[in-house]
Design a protein around this motif. Structure first.
Motif, short mmCIF file in Angstrom:
data_model
loop_
_atom_site.label_atom_id
_atom_site.label_comp_id
_atom_site.label_asym_id
_atom_site.label_seq_id
_atom_site.Cartn_x
_atom_site.Cartn_y
_atom_site.Cartn_z
N UNK A 125 0.86 -1.18 0.00
CA UNK A 125 0.00 0.00 0.00
C UNK A 125 0.89 1.23 0.00
N UNK A 126 0.81 2.02 -1.07
CA UNK A 126 1.60 3.25 -1.19
C UNK A 126 0.65 4.42 -1.17
N UNK A 127 0.72 5.22 -0.12
CA UNK A 127 -0.22 6.34 0.00
C UNK A 127 0.49 7.66 0.24
N UNK B 279 12.17 12.77 -14.00
CA UNK B 279 12.66 11.44 -13.60
C UNK B 279 12.47 11.14 -12.11
N UNK B 280 12.12 12.15 -11.32
CA UNK B 280 11.95 11.96 -9.88
C UNK B 280 10.49 11.60 -9.62
N UNK B 281 10.20 10.32 -9.48
CA UNK B 281 8.81 9.88 -9.38
C UNK B 281 8.60 8.96 -8.18
N UNK B 282 7.41 9.07 -7.63
CA UNK B 282 7.01 8.16 -6.56
C UNK B 282 6.91 6.72 -7.07
N UNK B 283 6.42 6.57 -8.31
CA UNK B 283 6.21 5.22 -8.84
C UNK B 283 7.51 4.43 -8.93
N UNK B 284 8.61 5.08 -9.33
CA UNK B 284 9.89 4.37 -9.44
C UNK B 284 10.36 3.88 -8.08
N UNK C 103 -0.01 -3.69 -5.92
CA UNK C 103 0.17 -2.36 -5.34
C UNK C 103 -1.17 -1.63 -5.31
N UNK C 104 -1.54 -1.16 -4.12
CA UNK C 104 -2.68 -0.26 -3.95
C UNK C 104 -2.12 1.13 -3.66
N UNK C 105 -2.75 2.17 -4.18
CA UNK C 105 -2.19 3.51 -4.03
C UNK C 105 -3.29 4.54 -3.85
N UNK C 106 -2.90 5.68 -3.28
CA UNK C 106 -3.81 6.82 -3.14
C UNK C 106 -3.01 8.10 -3.21
N UNK D 76 2.14 7.49 -9.71
CA UNK D 76 1.97 6.44 -8.71
C UNK D 76 0.64 5.73 -8.90
N UNK D 77 -0.42 6.50 -9.12
CA UNK D 77 -1.74 5.91 -9.31
C UNK D 77 -1.80 5.09 -10.60
N UNK D 78 -1.21 5.58 -11.66
CA UNK D 78 -1.22 4.86 -12.92
C UNK D 78 -0.45 3.53 -12.83
N UNK D 79 0.60 3.51 -12.02
CA UNK D 79 1.42 2.29 -11.88
C UNK D 79 0.79 1.27 -10.94
N UNK D 80 -0.19 1.67 -10.16
CA UNK D 80 -0.80 0.77 -9.18
C UNK D 80 -1.79 -0.18 -9.84
N UNK D 81 -2.06 -1.29 -9.17
CA UNK D 81 -3.08 -2.22 -9.64
C UNK D 81 -4.48 -1.68 -9.34
N UNK D 82 -4.58 -0.91 -8.28
CA UNK D 82 -5.85 -0.32 -7.90
C UNK D 82 -5.55 0.93 -7.08
N UNK D 83 -6.36 1.97 -7.24
CA UNK D 83 -6.05 3.19 -6.52
C UNK D 83 -7.27 4.03 -6.23
N UNK D 84 -7.04 5.04 -5.39
CA UNK D 84 -8.09 5.96 -4.99
C UNK D 84 -7.54 7.38 -4.99
N UNK D 85 -8.39 8.32 -5.35
CA UNK D 85 -8.04 9.72 -5.18
C UNK D 85 -9.20 10.41 -4.49
N UNK D 86 -8.90 11.41 -3.64
CA UNK D 86 -9.98 12.14 -2.96
C UNK D 86 -10.84 12.92 -3.94
N UNK D 87 -12.03 13.28 -3.48
CA UNK D 87 -12.91 14.12 -4.28
C UNK D 87 -12.51 15.59 -4.24
#
Length: 272
Positions: A5-7, A188-193, A207-210, A219-230
């Motif tokens: 879980x990467x949040x 090149x500085x990314x959370x996903x890497x 990987x779950x991400x938010x 990060x969200x695009x690289x995750x298998x499933x993710x959430x973003x706030x409204x």
């Protein structure tokens, strides 16, 4: 299947007083737990319900706080539950292992930045020159990796961020507006890497991400499933993807909703 879980933290899991977004009557407002104190003042909160949900996650998944905060800023945050064995700071510039930055990862990041984008000094100089003293409050460099401004957001010209993004993109940099902060961050500085490296080390295969900002999009695009706030930058730009869900709630209650979704997705909620 081992889950990671990467949040993101700020405005995703934890909220400053100005970001709580509580509009209901006081009697209906959720109870809050302070998770950060700075200069002797409470600075960030989660709901008590979110705190209970977060406490149950480590037994079911590898929980990795994944933030644009510097290491010093991250260490001010004390989330419920045991200290996470891994954390990602400085938008992927540092992987912390038991609270200490991994030197091998630092070297890899430094090599990519030297090869793939304009130097920090050039971008910082442009950022300051393009800002107007009428709305610029502070300018800072974070971890010698990226730069940011603290601004009076209400006074920021409408097209200023677009013009800054157009200047930065050919030089290999991205920009993001989060609250009162304008970030300029190397592409090149990314959370996903960094999260991908933590997943490799831990053997995680899901990987779950938010996250709430454009700096969380990779990060969200690289995750298998993710959430973003409204709420937040992604909501303001209408960003979404097929495997990303949007919370029904906004403000600190969105953080609680995200913690609940993590718990449900890992089975932690069923155990409790």
């Amino acid at each position: 299947m081992r889950t990671l879980i990467a949040s993101d933290l700020d405005r995703t899991l934890i909220y400053s007083p100005n970001a709580l977004g509580l509009t209901m009557p006081d009697a209906d407002a959720p109870r809050l737990l302070c998770v950060e104190i700075y200069q002797h003042q409470p600075l960030s909160y989660v709901t008590e319900t979110a705190a209970a949900l977060l406490t149950g996650l480590p037994g079911q998944a590898v929980f990795v706080p994944t933030t644009t905060r510097t290491r010093e800023q991250y260490h001010r945050v004390h989330l419920p539950g045991p200290p996470p064995p891994y954390a990602v700071c400085a938008n992927g510039g540092h992987i912390l292992v038991d609270g200490v930055s991994d030197p091998d990862w630092q070297r890899q990041v430094a090599a990519r930045l030297a090869d793939e984008c304009a130097p920090l000094a050039e971008v910082r100089a442009h950022l300051v020159a393009a800002a107007d003293p009428a709305w610029l409050l502070k300018e800072r460099v974070a971890e010698e990796l990226f730069a940011y401004l603290v601004v009076e957001r209400a006074l920021l010209p409408d097209n200023w961020m677009k013009e800054l993004a157009a200047w930065a993109a050919p030089r290999g940099w991205a920009v993001s507006l989060q609250g009162r902060k304008v970030y300029a961050v190397p592409l090149p500085l990314t959370k996903s890497a960094a999260v991908r490296e933590v997943a490799r080390r831990t053997g995680a295969d899901r990987v779950l991400a938010a996250g709430d900002s454009l700096l969380d999009a990779d990060l969200l695009l690289a995750a298998d499933r993710g959430w973003r706030p409204g709420h937040g930058e992604l909501a303001e730009t209408g960003w979404n993807a097929d495997h990303i869900e949007v919370t029904e709630a906004t403000g600190v209650l969105a953080g609680e909703e995200i913690a609940r979704r993590f718990s449900e997705a890992t089975g932690a909620g069923r155990r409790s």
